[in-house]
Every structure is written in structure tokens, then in C-alpha cells.
Motif scaffolding. Sequence first.
Motif, PDB file in Angstrom:
ATOM      1  N   ASP A 163      -2.672 -23.872  -4.389  1.00  0.00           N
ATOM      2  CA  ASP A 163      -2.991 -24.212  -5.778  1.00  0.00           C
ATOM      3  C   ASP A 163      -4.453 -23.883  -6.098  1.00  0.00           C
ATOM      4  O   ASP A 163      -5.373 -24.452  -5.522  1.00  0.00           O
ATOM      5  CB  ASP A 163      -2.715 -25.705  -5.974  1.00  0.00           C
ATOM      6  N   ASP A 207       6.085 -24.587  -9.380  1.00  0.00           N
ATOM      7  CA  ASP A 207       4.749 -25.079  -9.690  1.00  0.00           C
ATOM      8  C   ASP A 207       3.813 -23.872  -9.815  1.00  0.00           C
ATOM      9  O   ASP A 207       3.739 -23.264 -10.853  1.00  0.00           O
ATOM     10  CB  ASP A 207       4.294 -26.065  -8.611  1.00  0.00           C
ATOM     11  N   ASN A 208       3.195 -23.471  -8.720  1.00  0.00           N
ATOM     12  CA  ASN A 208       2.173 -22.436  -8.780  1.00  0.00           C
ATOM     13  C   ASN A 208       2.712 -21.034  -8.553  1.00  0.00           C
ATOM     14  O   ASN A 208       3.741 -20.839  -7.904  1.00  0.00           O
ATOM     15  CB  ASN A 208       1.080 -22.727  -7.751  1.00  0.00           C
ATOM     16  N   LYS A 237       6.773 -22.003 -16.353  1.00  0.00           N
ATOM     17  CA  LYS A 237       6.093 -22.375 -17.593  1.00  0.00           C
ATOM     18  C   LYS A 237       6.209 -21.244 -18.610  1.00  0.00           C
ATOM     19  O   LYS A 237       6.129 -20.067 -18.254  1.00  0.00           O
ATOM     20  CB  LYS A 237       4.615 -22.668 -17.319  1.00  0.00           C
ATOM     21  N   ASP A 245      -0.181 -22.230 -12.519  1.00  0.00           N
ATOM     22  CA  ASP A 245       1.246 -22.477 -12.680  1.00  0.00           C
ATOM     23  C   ASP A 245       1.983 -21.184 -13.052  1.00  0.00           C
ATOM     24  O   ASP A 245       1.485 -20.344 -13.792  1.00  0.00           O
ATOM     25  CB  ASP A 245       1.491 -23.542 -13.749  1.00  0.00           C
TER      26      ASP A 245
END
Length: 389
Positions: A163, A207-208, A237, A245
Amino acid sequence: MPHAPSAPVILGNEPGSFPHSVLAERHPAIIRQVREAFPYGPATHRALDALLDSCTKGVIEPLPAAAPDQGRWNAWGLTPYAGRSWYDVPWLWSESYFYRQLLEAVGYFEPGPWQGIDPFRPFKLAELDAPETDEELAALDGLSPRETGPALLHGSLWGNRADLGFRLSDASAGTAAAVPGLVADDSDALWSLLPPSGTGTLCLIADNAGRELVPDLLLIAHLLDAGRVERAVLHVKPHPYYVSDATPADVLDALRRLAAAPGTAASYGRTLWSAMTDGRLAVRAHPFSCAPLPYADMPGDLRAELAGAALTVVKGDLNYRRLVGDRRWPPTTPFAEVTAHFPGPVAALRTLKSDVITGLDADTEAALVAAEGQRWRTSGTHALVQVRT
């Protein structure tokens, strides 16, 4: 649905706390990083300076009247929070809104030369092209069939330590050795939900991007190849968020990276490419993925989709906070209770980088506190696999 116990919502107004440090230190660092990454003009520099002043010393400002998502953000809490200090509203909300305002400052949504340009893309690509990525992909060639599933699951789990936002506030995060063992490990329950010759759908809420998204994709490819799922849906996203993200563009970059790799990695890349073209792998970018709200508040269409999955895997620290609620739960609060709202079986894969934690047994919590104080909650050197069937 069953009633979950309540706990105080986490705010950022306690000096010395981790949330306070994110608002006071990480966000200004991100603004400086973005400012230097592109040749933005004077107007954008002024907008970034104004955001820096607002998020450190000012109050939450409303979105421009012409913003395409103004109504959505008003429904998500902007109306009552505008005019209040960034530190005095729920931390999950203020963090999320910071990234929305950062996109506003760089003209991401406005017609012009910077429309649709991801301000974090240089950092994502640098990580994806790093030598460490080559090493991780090459390691696939040495795995036996029996080792592959567990190895890819743990690669997806620990890949979260890449991250980029976390590394801004912890310079050692990229090099610290992973602590052997997990603070909670429901891996057996996870595999039981994905049996051989499975006919269900896997939803993976990513997530990432970069070196975390690659192992997520490898895990999906393995599950498809091994016949443990018939179909997979990858939720990302709809626009840049939380520095690293994953967005649809990042999925394509990761797929190209796999396709260009040698050996087993390229084979998995071909599996994923084929699966996308024939519908066995779909990518979703639901607006709620960028909402500053817990998953308990998800809209009906998203709830219906996740309800139909054999398993939803929720990746990363932010998604964990949204899954259980960004609250000061006692660490021994049962994971099943705080996820009872979720519409189907759910698994959390997460490295610990914020204060929220549930589902620990008392002995594990006591041992962690004795060894590290409260640092274990945010250091990124501990992880968990938690499942609610």
C-alpha cells in the motif's frame, strides 16, 4: 438482521492517535507528492495549496455546484459535515472526502487537459514495474500444485503491505519482515466455501493496485483454472482513491504485466484475459466503492449482487474498516457479530494498518500488547484471515 454491539466511531481529533497523524501528516505529504508528480499549472497549484490549508487548519468545504457527484456526496453526509473541522467528523468519512477533494483540485472531473488523469498513476506504475514484482512472479514457477492455492492466498494477503499510502507514514513498511503466523487464521473455512468442482461465483473486493492487485488476480486465475469457482467478479474503484486503490485502468495494467511475464505468470495472464472475454471474469466499479460509509449501508443493487456469491473476499485495511464498521471495537468482539449485516459468506484478507480489529481471542490480544503495546494494530507486520460463513 442480528443486532451487532455498538462501539464509538473513530474520529481524528485525538492528538497523538493514528487517525490524527493521517490527517495532520499523511494527507499533506500526499498533496506534496501529487504536486511534484505532474507539471500542473498555477491554477492547480493554487487549488492544491488551498486544499492543504483546508485539511490542516480549516474546515470541510462543499463540492462545487457543478460537481457530477454532488448529490451523491450530499447523501453520504456532506450536507451536515460541511463547515466542520476535518478532525471532528468520522475518520473514515474525512479520509474519503480528502481524496475526493484532491481529485477536484487537480481537475480530474472537469473538462480540460487533466480530466480523467490519475494523479497517482506514476507511483502505481513504478511499483508494478519494480524488480520485486519480477521476483514475485518468477517464484510461481517453483510452486507444486499442492502449494499453489495456499501460496497465492497468502500472496494476496501479504501483498497488501505494498500500500503506497501506508508507506508514506511508515518508511519501514516496504522492508519489514512479515511476522510468522497470523493473529487470526480462518483459511480452512475459506477453502471450504470454495470446494473443488465449485459452481459458484467469487466476488473479490480489491484494495490496492500494483504489487497487491497482481496476486489478487493470480488467486482469481488459480481458482478459475482449478475449477473452484465458475465465475469471478472483481470490484474496484470507479476513480482514483486512497493513493493506490485499484481502478479499471489498473486492472488492465496488471493484466498486461502478467501477459508480458515469462513462465507460469504469463499462463495465468492468458487465463485472466480469456476469462474476461468470455464472461467468466467481470470487473465492477460501483460508485459505492468510493463511499465514505460502512458496507452495512450499501445500496440494494450491490447487496443483491454480493448476496448471490458463494464467497465475497474483502481485501485490505480500508475495506476491513468498512466491513466491520470504523469503530473502537474491543478486539475480542466476534467477527461474525459485526459482519452479520453482510448479505452472504464473507472473508477478510487484511494486513493490520489501522486501529480497528475484531475477532481476536483474549490470549492473542494479551500477547500482542505485551510484546508491542498498541503498535501491532498499525505497523503492517501482522495480518488476518477471517471468515463468516
